[in-house]
Design a protein around this motif. Structure first.
Motif, mmCIF file in Angstrom:
data_model
loop_
_atom_site.group_PDB
_atom_site.id
_atom_site.type_symbol
_atom_site.label_atom_id
_atom_site.label_comp_id
_atom_site.label_asym_id
_atom_site.label_seq_id
_atom_site.Cartn_x
_atom_site.Cartn_y
_atom_site.Cartn_z
ATOM 1 N N VAL A 252 0.860 -1.184 0.000
ATOM 2 C CA VAL A 252 0.000 0.000 0.000
ATOM 3 C C VAL A 252 0.894 1.231 0.000
ATOM 4 O O VAL A 252 1.697 1.413 0.929
ATOM 5 C CB VAL A 252 -0.934 0.014 1.228
ATOM 6 N N PRO A 253 0.816 2.082 -1.029
ATOM 7 C CA PRO A 253 1.709 3.242 -1.080
ATOM 8 C C PRO A 253 1.523 4.169 0.112
ATOM 9 O O PRO A 253 0.392 4.432 0.548
ATOM 10 C CB PRO A 253 1.301 3.943 -2.381
ATOM 11 N N GLN A 254 2.644 4.639 0.648
ATOM 12 C CA GLN A 254 2.582 5.643 1.699
ATOM 13 C C GLN A 254 2.162 6.989 1.113
ATOM 14 O O GLN A 254 1.431 7.757 1.729
ATOM 15 C CB GLN A 254 3.939 5.776 2.375
ATOM 16 N N GLU A 255 2.645 7.272 -0.101
ATOM 17 C CA GLU A 255 2.354 8.536 -0.767
ATOM 18 C C GLU A 255 2.600 8.366 -2.257
ATOM 19 O O GLU A 255 3.467 7.600 -2.672
ATOM 20 C CB GLU A 255 3.265 9.648 -0.225
ATOM 21 N N ILE A 256 1.802 9.049 -3.073
ATOM 22 C CA ILE A 256 2.033 9.112 -4.512
ATOM 23 C C ILE A 256 2.136 10.574 -4.898
ATOM 24 O O ILE A 256 1.222 11.360 -4.643
ATOM 25 C CB ILE A 256 0.913 8.411 -5.308
ATOM 26 N N GLU A 257 3.271 10.945 -5.488
ATOM 27 C CA GLU A 257 3.514 12.329 -5.877
ATOM 28 C C GLU A 257 3.157 12.529 -7.352
ATOM 29 O O GLU A 257 3.187 11.577 -8.140
ATOM 30 C CB GLU A 257 4.987 12.680 -5.658
ATOM 31 N N ALA A 258 2.861 13.777 -7.724
ATOM 32 C CA ALA A 258 2.528 14.079 -9.114
ATOM 33 C C ALA A 258 2.924 15.511 -9.445
ATOM 34 O O ALA A 258 2.744 16.426 -8.624
ATOM 35 C CB ALA A 258 1.038 13.877 -9.372
ATOM 36 N N GLN A 259 3.485 15.715 -10.628
ATOM 37 C CA GLN A 259 3.749 17.048 -11.149
ATOM 38 C C GLN A 259 3.508 17.027 -12.657
ATOM 39 O O GLN A 259 3.582 15.967 -13.287
ATOM 40 C CB GLN A 259 5.172 17.514 -10.834
ATOM 41 N N LEU A 260 3.211 18.166 -13.235
ATOM 42 C CA LEU A 260 2.894 18.257 -14.651
ATOM 43 C C LEU A 260 4.023 19.014 -15.347
ATOM 44 O O LEU A 260 4.326 20.150 -14.977
ATOM 45 C CB LEU A 260 1.553 18.969 -14.847
ATOM 46 N N THR A 261 4.661 18.378 -16.329
ATOM 47 C CA THR A 261 5.872 18.920 -16.932
ATOM 48 C C THR A 261 5.704 19.129 -18.425
ATOM 49 O O THR A 261 5.043 18.331 -19.102
ATOM 50 C CB THR A 261 7.060 17.969 -16.679
ATOM 51 N N ALA A 262 6.303 20.196 -18.938
ATOM 52 C CA ALA A 262 6.310 20.487 -20.371
ATOM 53 C C ALA A 262 7.747 20.558 -20.868
ATOM 54 O O ALA A 262 8.581 21.252 -20.284
ATOM 55 C CB ALA A 262 5.591 21.805 -20.650
ATOM 56 N N HIS A 263 8.039 19.828 -21.949
ATOM 57 C CA HIS A 263 9.340 19.889 -22.619
ATOM 58 C C HIS A 263 9.137 20.500 -23.993
ATOM 59 O O HIS A 263 8.358 19.981 -24.800
ATOM 60 C CB HIS A 263 9.958 18.496 -22.775
ATOM 61 N N ASN A 264 9.848 21.600 -24.262
ATOM 62 C CA ASN A 264 9.771 22.265 -25.554
ATOM 63 C C ASN A 264 11.141 22.241 -26.221
ATOM 64 O O ASN A 264 12.005 21.457 -25.822
ATOM 65 C CB ASN A 264 9.221 23.683 -25.379
ATOM 66 N N GLU A 265 11.364 23.078 -27.198
ATOM 67 C CA GLU A 265 12.582 23.061 -28.006
ATOM 68 C C GLU A 265 13.854 23.025 -27.151
ATOM 69 O O GLU A 265 14.085 23.897 -26.315
ATOM 70 C CB GLU A 265 12.615 24.282 -28.930
ATOM 71 N N GLY A 266 14.666 21.971 -27.371
ATOM 72 C CA GLY A 266 15.954 21.848 -26.703
ATOM 73 C C GLY A 266 15.897 21.374 -25.266
ATOM 74 O O GLY A 266 16.948 21.231 -24.624
ATOM 75 N N ASN A 267 14.716 21.101 -24.716
ATOM 76 C CA ASN A 267 14.607 20.667 -23.319
ATOM 77 C C ASN A 267 15.024 19.204 -23.171
ATOM 78 O O ASN A 267 14.849 18.394 -24.082
ATOM 79 C CB ASN A 267 13.184 20.843 -22.805
ATOM 80 N N TYR A 268 15.527 18.867 -21.969
ATOM 81 C CA TYR A 268 16.071 17.533 -21.723
ATOM 82 C C TYR A 268 16.188 17.325 -20.224
ATOM 83 O O TYR A 268 16.012 18.247 -19.421
ATOM 84 C CB TYR A 268 17.463 17.389 -22.363
ATOM 85 N N PHE A 269 16.556 16.108 -19.825
ATOM 86 C CA PHE A 269 16.912 15.791 -18.446
ATOM 87 C C PHE A 269 18.035 14.768 -18.514
ATOM 88 O O PHE A 269 17.830 13.651 -18.975
ATOM 89 C CB PHE A 269 15.707 15.230 -17.684
ATOM 90 N N LYS A 270 19.216 15.139 -18.057
ATOM 91 C CA LYS A 270 20.379 14.265 -18.143
ATOM 92 C C LYS A 270 20.255 13.070 -17.188
ATOM 93 O O LYS A 270 19.327 12.975 -16.386
ATOM 94 C CB LYS A 270 21.652 15.060 -17.847
ATOM 95 N N LEU A 271 21.240 12.185 -17.272
ATOM 96 C CA LEU A 271 21.225 10.919 -16.546
ATOM 97 C C LEU A 271 21.059 11.122 -15.037
ATOM 98 O O LEU A 271 21.785 11.906 -14.428
ATOM 99 C CB LEU A 271 22.531 10.175 -16.836
ATOM 100 N N HIS A 272 20.135 10.381 -14.430
ATOM 101 C CA HIS A 272 19.857 10.506 -13.000
ATOM 102 C C HIS A 272 19.046 9.297 -12.547
ATOM 103 O O HIS A 272 18.594 8.487 -13.357
ATOM 104 C CB HIS A 272 19.062 11.782 -12.711
ATOM 105 N N ASN A 273 18.871 9.144 -11.236
ATOM 106 C CA ASN A 273 17.831 8.273 -10.731
ATOM 107 C C ASN A 273 16.960 9.071 -9.788
ATOM 108 O O ASN A 273 17.196 10.266 -9.557
ATOM 109 C CB ASN A 273 18.392 6.990 -10.097
ATOM 110 N N ASP A 274 15.921 8.441 -9.236
ATOM 111 C CA ASP A 274 14.900 9.202 -8.509
ATOM 112 C C ASP A 274 14.847 8.928 -7.021
ATOM 113 O O ASP A 274 13.960 9.454 -6.333
ATOM 114 C CB ASP A 274 13.511 8.920 -9.112
ATOM 115 N N ASN A 275 15.744 8.089 -6.484
ATOM 116 C CA ASN A 275 15.659 7.807 -5.047
ATOM 117 C C ASN A 275 17.032 7.704 -4.384
ATOM 118 O O ASN A 275 17.225 6.929 -3.458
ATOM 119 C CB ASN A 275 14.836 6.535 -4.788
ATOM 120 N N GLY A 276 17.968 8.526 -4.842
ATOM 121 C CA GLY A 276 19.322 8.418 -4.322
ATOM 122 C C GLY A 276 19.700 9.412 -3.257
ATOM 123 O O GLY A 276 20.875 9.525 -2.913
ATOM 124 N N SER A 277 18.734 10.155 -2.698
ATOM 125 C CA SER A 277 19.035 11.108 -1.628
ATOM 126 C C SER A 277 18.153 10.796 -0.427
ATOM 127 O O SER A 277 17.146 10.091 -0.558
ATOM 128 C CB SER A 277 18.790 12.544 -2.115
#
Length: 305
Positions: free
Chosen positions: A191-216
Motif C-alpha cells: 500500500v503506497p505511503q504517498e504518490i507524488e505528481a507534477q505536470l511537466t512540459a518539454h519544448n525546443e531543446g529541453n532535456y533531463f540528463k542521466l539521473h535516478n529518482d531515489n538516491g538522496s
C-alpha cells in the motif's frame, strides 16, 4: 531528484544446474557475493583452453535459514538459470573483441536488465481533451524545473506543481494499478505511503540528463517512478524519448550499464519503472517553439513506508 546510484537490491530467482542432471532453485539478492561468484564460475568454464580455467572452488550455500546447506565444487556447475535474466561475458569473448595487443580484461560484472510496464489509454479521450484544455489555460503558471542537487544545465523544462483536479485523478488511477504493475516489475504488492505528481512540459531543446529518482535521503522511499505522456494533435515535436538503463552492481551499489531500454512518448500512455534505475530524457525538437506543441507529462513517484 538525485544523480546518486545507491538503491535496494533486487531479488533474483536462481536455478543451479549441476552435473548428473541435478538442479536446485533459490532466491538471492542481486548484489549477493554468492550470485556474483556463481556467475563468474560459469563464465570461467566457457574457455576452450582448459589451462586458463582457475582451480575448482567449493560452494557452500546455506538454505532454510541455515537449517541445511548446499555444497558442491564449482566444476560441477553446468549452468545457471536466472529470473530476471543476468548475462555474463566470457574472457574469450572479450579477448576476441579486444585489440591484439590489449591486456586481457576481467570477466564482466553481470548486467541486470531493466524492467518497465508501458500501458496505453490511461485516460479516456474526453479526459485527455479536458486535460489538454486545462494545460493550455495555465501556460503562465508553469515555472522552470530544478533538481535536488542544484546542478545547472542538468535539466531544462517547465513544471506545474499544483493541478488538483488532474493530479488527484492520476494518483487514484496509479494507486489502482499497483496490484498489476508491482508483480510485473518483480516487486511485492504494498500500500503506497504517498504518490507524488507534477505536470511537466518539454519544448525546443529541453532535456533531463542521466539521473535516478531515489538516491538522496528525502527521496529514498520512492519505489516506483511513473510518466504519463500526452500532447496536442497533430504532434509537432520529435525526440524526448526516455532511456532506462540496465544495471550493474559494483562495490555493493547499482550503477549504469551501457545497454538501455528506449520508451517512446506515446500519447495517452503511462510507463512505470523502478525509481533506482538510471534514466534520462533525450532533447526535444519543437520547431514552432509554441507551448501548445510541447511534450507534456504527468510524472511522479510511488513511495513505500
Amino acid at each position: 531528484m538525485s544523480t546518486s546510484s545507491q538503491a535496494e537490491p533486487q531479488t533474483v530467482r536462481v536455478t543451479l544446474l549441476l552435473a548428473g542432471g541435478h538442479q536446485h532453485t533459490l532466491s538471492l539478492p542481486s548484489n549477493s557475493p554468492v550470485l556474483v561468484a556463481v556467475m563468474k564460475a560459469v563464465a570461467a568454464q566457457t574457455g576452450s583452453d582448459r589451462n586458463t580455467i582457475p582451480p575448482s572452488q567449493l560452494f557452500q550455500i546455506p538454505l532454510d535459514g541455515d537449517k541445511r546447506a548446499l555444497c558442491f565444487p564449482s566444476h560441477q556447475l553446468v549452468g545457471v538459470v536466472t529470473e530476471p535474466p543476468i548475462y555474463v561475458q566470457s574472457k574469450q569473448t572479450q579477448m576476441a573483441a579486444a585489440a591484439p595487443n590489449a591486456p586481457t580484461p576481467a570477466v564482466n560484472d553481470p548486467t541486470i536488465p531493466s524492467r518497465f510496464v508501458h500501458l496505453d489509454n490511461f485516460f479516456s479521450k474526453e479526459e485527455c481533451d479536458r486535460l489538454l484544455q486545462y494545460v493550455m489555460e495555465r501556460e503562465s503558471e508553469f515555472t522552470s524545473t530544478t533538481t535536488s542537487t542544484g546542478q545547472a544545465d542538468y535539466r531544462h523544462s517547465t513544471v506545474l506543481y499544483h493541478f488538483s483536479e488532474f493530479s488527484e485523478m492520476t494518483i487514484e488511477r496509479v494507486k489502482g494499478l499497483m496490484p498489476k504493475v508491482l508483480p510485473a516489475l518483480d516487486r511485492p504488492v504494498f500500500v503506497p505511503q504517498e504518490i507524488e505528481a507534477q505536470l511537466t512540459a518539454h519544448n525546443e531543446g529541453n532535456y533531463f540528463k542521466l539521473h535516478n529518482d531515489n538516491g538522496s535521503p528525502d527521496t529514498a522511499t520512492r519505489e516506483l517512478t511513473y510518466v504519463y505522456y500526452f500532447h496536442n494533435y497533430p504532434k509537432n515535436f520529435t525526440g524526448g524519448e526516455l532511456l532506462i538503463y540496465d544495471s550493474k552492481i559494483r562495490n555493493g551499489y547499482y550503477t549504469k550499464a551501457e545497454s538501455f531500454q528506449t520508451i517512446e512518448p506515446r500519447h495517452n500512455s503511462i510507463v512505470f519503472f523502478l525509481s533506482r534505475y538510471m534514466h534520462e530524457v533525450l532533447p526535444v525538437r519543437c520547431p514552432s517553439q509554441k507551448f501548445a506543441d510541447s511534450r507534456f507529462t504527468i510524472n511522479g513517484w510511488v513511495r513505500r513506508s
